[in-house]
Write a protein that holds these residues in place. Structure first.
Motif, PDB file in Angstrom:
ATOM      1  N   LEU A 131       0.846  -1.195   0.000  1.00  0.00           N
ATOM      2  CA  LEU A 131       0.000   0.000   0.000  1.00  0.00           C
ATOM      3  C   LEU A 131       0.883   1.248   0.000  1.00  0.00           C
ATOM      4  O   LEU A 131       1.879   1.312   0.725  1.00  0.00           O
ATOM      5  CB  LEU A 131      -0.879  -0.041   1.254  1.00  0.00           C
ATOM      6  N   GLY A 175      -5.248   9.919  -0.218  1.00  0.00           N
ATOM      7  CA  GLY A 175      -5.733   8.544  -0.097  1.00  0.00           C
ATOM      8  C   GLY A 175      -4.595   7.578  -0.353  1.00  0.00           C
ATOM      9  O   GLY A 175      -3.430   7.938  -0.152  1.00  0.00           O
ATOM     10  N   SER A 176      -4.921   6.380  -0.810  1.00  0.00           N
ATOM     11  CA  SER A 176      -3.871   5.389  -0.991  1.00  0.00           C
ATOM     12  C   SER A 176      -4.156   4.536  -2.223  1.00  0.00           C
ATOM     13  O   SER A 176      -5.280   4.501  -2.728  1.00  0.00           O
ATOM     14  CB  SER A 176      -3.767   4.515   0.257  1.00  0.00           C
ATOM     15  N   VAL A 177      -3.118   3.855  -2.692  1.00  0.00           N
ATOM     16  CA  VAL A 177      -3.266   2.892  -3.804  1.00  0.00           C
ATOM     17  C   VAL A 177      -2.375   1.684  -3.516  1.00  0.00           C
ATOM     18  O   VAL A 177      -1.392   1.793  -2.782  1.00  0.00           O
ATOM     19  CB  VAL A 177      -2.829   3.486  -5.173  1.00  0.00           C
ATOM     20  N   HIS A 178      -2.726   0.558  -4.102  1.00  0.00           N
ATOM     21  CA  HIS A 178      -1.837  -0.605  -4.070  1.00  0.00           C
ATOM     22  C   HIS A 178      -1.037  -0.625  -5.363  1.00  0.00           C
ATOM     23  O   HIS A 178      -1.566  -0.325  -6.430  1.00  0.00           O
ATOM     24  CB  HIS A 178      -2.654  -1.891  -3.993  1.00  0.00           C
ATOM     25  N   ASP A 230      -4.182   7.760 -12.216  1.00  0.00           N
ATOM     26  CA  ASP A 230      -5.482   7.305 -12.731  1.00  0.00           C
ATOM     27  C   ASP A 230      -6.596   7.479 -11.706  1.00  0.00           C
ATOM     28  O   ASP A 230      -7.730   7.788 -12.051  1.00  0.00           O
ATOM     29  CB  ASP A 230      -5.415   5.817 -13.113  1.00  0.00           C
ATOM     30  N   VAL A 231      -6.270   7.221 -10.429  1.00  0.00           N
ATOM     31  CA  VAL A 231      -7.324   7.209  -9.416  1.00  0.00           C
ATOM     32  C   VAL A 231      -7.633   8.621  -8.899  1.00  0.00           C
ATOM     33  O   VAL A 231      -8.787   8.954  -8.663  1.00  0.00           O
ATOM     34  CB  VAL A 231      -6.946   6.267  -8.244  1.00  0.00           C
ATOM     35  N   TYR A 232      -6.601   9.451  -8.743  1.00  0.00           N
ATOM     36  CA  TYR A 232      -6.828  10.721  -8.039  1.00  0.00           C
ATOM     37  C   TYR A 232      -6.712  11.990  -8.882  1.00  0.00           C
ATOM     38  O   TYR A 232      -6.922  13.082  -8.368  1.00  0.00           O
ATOM     39  CB  TYR A 232      -5.875  10.820  -6.833  1.00  0.00           C
ATOM     40  N   ARG A 243      -8.123  12.555 -12.298  1.00  0.00           N
ATOM     41  CA  ARG A 243      -8.849  12.495 -13.570  1.00  0.00           C
ATOM     42  C   ARG A 243      -9.404  13.848 -13.993  1.00  0.00           C
ATOM     43  O   ARG A 243      -9.870  14.017 -15.103  1.00  0.00           O
ATOM     44  CB  ARG A 243      -9.995  11.479 -13.493  1.00  0.00           C
ATOM     45  N   ARG A 244      -9.396  14.824 -13.062  1.00  0.00           N
ATOM     46  CA  ARG A 244      -9.945  16.148 -13.393  1.00  0.00           C
ATOM     47  C   ARG A 244      -8.955  17.259 -13.068  1.00  0.00           C
ATOM     48  O   ARG A 244      -9.313  18.269 -12.493  1.00  0.00           O
ATOM     49  CB  ARG A 244     -11.258  16.363 -12.634  1.00  0.00           C
ATOM     50  N   GLN A 252     -15.046   4.865 -15.900  1.00  0.00           N
ATOM     51  CA  GLN A 252     -13.740   4.998 -15.240  1.00  0.00           C
ATOM     52  C   GLN A 252     -13.905   5.655 -13.863  1.00  0.00           C
ATOM     53  O   GLN A 252     -13.259   5.264 -12.894  1.00  0.00           O
ATOM     54  CB  GLN A 252     -12.790   5.816 -16.112  1.00  0.00           C
ATOM     55  N   ASP A 253     -14.784   6.643 -13.774  1.00  0.00           N
ATOM     56  CA  ASP A 253     -15.075   7.268 -12.479  1.00  0.00           C
ATOM     57  C   ASP A 253     -15.579   6.238 -11.477  1.00  0.00           C
ATOM     58  O   ASP A 253     -15.191   6.248 -10.304  1.00  0.00           O
ATOM     59  CB  ASP A 253     -16.172   8.341 -12.627  1.00  0.00           C
ATOM     60  N   GLY A 272     -12.820   4.425 -10.120  1.00  0.00           N
ATOM     61  CA  GLY A 272     -12.119   5.305  -9.184  1.00  0.00           C
ATOM     62  C   GLY A 272     -12.835   5.382  -7.848  1.00  0.00           C
ATOM     63  O   GLY A 272     -12.216   5.310  -6.789  1.00  0.00           O
ATOM     64  N   HIS A 273     -14.167   5.482  -7.893  1.00  0.00           N
ATOM     65  CA  HIS A 273     -14.941   5.555  -6.643  1.00  0.00           C
ATOM     66  C   HIS A 273     -14.746   4.285  -5.820  1.00  0.00           C
ATOM     67  O   HIS A 273     -14.599   4.343  -4.594  1.00  0.00           O
ATOM     68  CB  HIS A 273     -16.434   5.753  -6.943  1.00  0.00           C
ATOM     69  N   MET A 322     -12.103   2.497  -5.803  1.00  0.00           N
ATOM     70  CA  MET A 322     -10.751   2.574  -5.223  1.00  0.00           C
ATOM     71  C   MET A 322     -10.711   3.501  -4.012  1.00  0.00           C
ATOM     72  O   MET A 322     -10.097   3.190  -3.007  1.00  0.00           O
ATOM     73  CB  MET A 322      -9.739   3.058  -6.273  1.00  0.00           C
ATOM     74  N   TYR A 323     -11.377   4.672  -4.101  1.00  0.00           N
ATOM     75  CA  TYR A 323     -11.388   5.586  -2.938  1.00  0.00           C
ATOM     76  C   TYR A 323     -11.966   4.859  -1.727  1.00  0.00           C
ATOM     77  O   TYR A 323     -11.503   5.007  -0.597  1.00  0.00           O
ATOM     78  CB  TYR A 323     -12.295   6.812  -3.133  1.00  0.00           C
ATOM     79  N   SER A 378      -9.895   2.033  -0.249  1.00  0.00           N
ATOM     80  CA  SER A 378      -8.805   2.667   0.485  1.00  0.00           C
ATOM     81  C   SER A 378      -9.295   3.183   1.848  1.00  0.00           C
ATOM     82  O   SER A 378      -8.614   3.030   2.862  1.00  0.00           O
ATOM     83  CB  SER A 378      -8.229   3.774  -0.416  1.00  0.00           C
ATOM     84  N   ARG A 383     -15.233  13.601  -2.389  1.00  0.00           N
ATOM     85  CA  ARG A 383     -14.630  13.425  -3.708  1.00  0.00           C
ATOM     86  C   ARG A 383     -15.649  12.785  -4.673  1.00  0.00           C
ATOM     87  O   ARG A 383     -15.810  13.222  -5.809  1.00  0.00           O
ATOM     88  CB  ARG A 383     -13.429  12.498  -3.510  1.00  0.00           C
ATOM     89  N   GLU A 391     -17.918  14.253  -8.265  1.00  0.00           N
ATOM     90  CA  GLU A 391     -17.856  13.647  -9.592  1.00  0.00           C
ATOM     91  C   GLU A 391     -19.211  13.116 -10.047  1.00  0.00           C
ATOM     92  O   GLU A 391     -19.464  12.973 -11.241  1.00  0.00           O
ATOM     93  CB  GLU A 391     -16.825  12.512  -9.582  1.00  0.00           C
ATOM     94  N   PHE A 418     -21.925  15.020 -12.615  1.00  0.00           N
ATOM     95  CA  PHE A 418     -21.796  14.868 -14.072  1.00  0.00           C
ATOM     96  C   PHE A 418     -22.516  13.600 -14.531  1.00  0.00           C
ATOM     97  O   PHE A 418     -23.187  13.584 -15.559  1.00  0.00           O
ATOM     98  CB  PHE A 418     -20.304  14.917 -14.474  1.00  0.00           C
ATOM     99  N   HIS A 419     -22.416  12.539 -13.723  1.00  0.00           N
ATOM    100  CA  HIS A 419     -23.056  11.275 -14.099  1.00  0.00           C
ATOM    101  C   HIS A 419     -24.561  11.444 -14.254  1.00  0.00           C
ATOM    102  O   HIS A 419     -25.169  10.955 -15.199  1.00  0.00           O
ATOM    103  CB  HIS A 419     -22.786  10.206 -13.027  1.00  0.00           C
TER     104      HIS A 419
END
Lengths: 94, 332
Positions: A7, A24-27, A40-42, A44-45, B91-92, B95-96, B98-99, B102, B171, B175, B178-179
């Motif tokens: 992690l 946050g975190s990623v693996h 990619d995760v944090y 995108r905008r 893709q969002d 991402g959600h 993953m948040y 985590s 977070r 997002e 938009f959806h």
């Protein structure tokens, strides 16, 4: 099933001039991949212009149970703040 | 952890521990009552921890499984613009997920454990994703209704007492808007299109309306967790309160689209903003939760297939990282 990749905690600088902030975190298998995943995760905008990743296991955190011992002593040292000192109104630029 | 140590302690100790735990719990509740946030390393009652692990991991699984019904239409989106939008949306959702994984990990469960629970079929995810996406209009209906209901559920969680969950939710909510809007735009385009397109929009509403209302969970009378979750400020409104809000804002939107909500009992109460609506088929809800919805098996199979087929990639990446590390050590 193989073990989880380690992690990593992710920090983003949202624009030049600001500090990196934890998001946050990623693996990931390694730090390089952690950067790719964090992107990619944090971001995108356009959330950032720079990323830090740190292995979570390398972070040492203070113990909440010791919070009083650590932070309480600062509480009664109000003389560290400028408002503690009474200066007559007539004195300017101080 | 007091609960784990109990077996090893003598009777006197046990008594003392209980008293101590009660004190800690009282202090914990006082902090929550004062709207203080709870952070990962703080003491928390074990039941609070378990409730959050259950809720956050279910929420994460829902995001991940939710990619499947919409992913189904990426290759068949009617225009390049719609396709780019749908890819970004799916893709969002990833991402959600993953948040949220985590955030759940900060409570002491591993990512691997959560994924194993999902793939083994022992973890729940939102019942809505077990319905099929039969036409392009379903992509509009999902954005408008399913994401609309999700927003209604999620906005109060931005103020949840558990810091990492609340932050992930802020977070996500940013997002999510938009959806919903892209979904409404699809519905509007179809509703104003040819009679066949209008009918597609109506058909999608017919199929997604009731499952969307079920997304808020069982009625307050049946909900086992609501009272405790509200005391802990994990939840801020009851299922029925949120469901009512959703109906109140969605009914006028359907009217604007010129399509009809499939509920003959739906009507606005005299002199009020509230709508009365008909009874929900809870048997259907329970059947879908038990695994007997139209797509439960298909969804889990798709997840398992993706997981299995990705195994060699995960192993190769780990082996590569090991090799790089050992080379670096040798060079040093």
């Amino acid at each position: 099933m193989s073990n989880d990749w380690p992690l990593f905690e992710v920090f983003i600088r949202s624009r030049a001039g600001l500090e990196h902030k934890h998001v946050g975190s990623v693996h990931a298998a390694d730090a390089r991949m952690a950067i790719d995943h964090a992107r990619d995760v944090y971001t995108r905008r356009q959330e950032g212009v720079s990323l830090w990743v740190v292995k979570s296991s390398d972070i040492t955190a203070s113990d909440p149970a010791e919070a009083d011992a650590l932070f309480e002593p600062a509480k009664d040292k109000v003389y560290r703040h400028p408002t503690f000192y009474a200066i007559p109104d007539e004195v300017k630029n101080l | 952890m007091y609960t784990q140590a109990l077996d090893a302690l003598g009777k006197d100790c046990l008594q003392e521990t209980r008293v101590e735990t009660a004190g800690l719990e009282a202090r914990f509740q006082a902090r929550v009552d004062a709207d203080e946030k709870v952070e990962p390393k703080d003491w928390m009652p074990d039941a609070y921890r378990q409730t959050l692990i259950r809720q956050i991991s279910q929420h994460a699984h829902s995001e991940i499984v939710g990619m499947l019904p919409e992913g189904n239409w990426i290759t068949r989106a009617p225009t390049l613009r719609r396709k780019a939008v749908l890819i970004a949306k799916v893709q969002d959702e990833g991402g959600h997920g993953m948040y949220l994984y985590s955030a759940a990990e900060t409570l002491g469960i591993s990512r691997q454990q959560m994924i194993e629970q999902l793939l083994a079929g022992t973890a729940k995810y939102s019942s809505i994703f077990n319905y099929p996406t039969l036409t392009w209009a379903d992509i509009g209906a999902i954005g408008w209704l399913v994401d609309g209901a999700a927003i209604m559920n999620q906005i109060p969680i931005c103020r949840c007492s558990y810091g990492p969950y609340a932050r992930a939710m802020v977070r996500i909510c940013k997002e999510e808007s938009f959806h919903q809007r892209q979904g409404f735009e699809i519905m509007l385009t179809l509703a104003r299109g040819t009679p066949e397109q209008h009918q597609m929009a109506q058909d999608a509403l017919n199929r997604w309306w009731w499952p969307s209302l079920m997304m808020f969970g069982p009625s307050d009378k049946e909900s086992k967790h609501t009272a405790q979750s509200m005391r802990w400020k994990i939840k801020r409104f009851t299922n029925d309160e949120l469901r009512q809000k959703f109906v109140d804002i969605t009914a006028p939107q359907a009217q604007f689209l010129g399509i009809t909500i499939p509920d003959p009992e739906l009507r606005r109460e005299e002199g009020s903003e509230h709508y009365r609506f008909g009874a929900i088929d809870w048997d259907e809800f329970q059947a879908v939760l038990r695994g007997n919805g139209p797509c439960n098996r298909e969804r889990l199979e798709a997840r398992r297939k993706a997981h299995d087929e990705g195994a060699w990639v995960r192993e190769a990446a780990a082996a590569y990282a090991d090799k790089q590390r050992s080379r670096a050590t040798q060079a040093a």
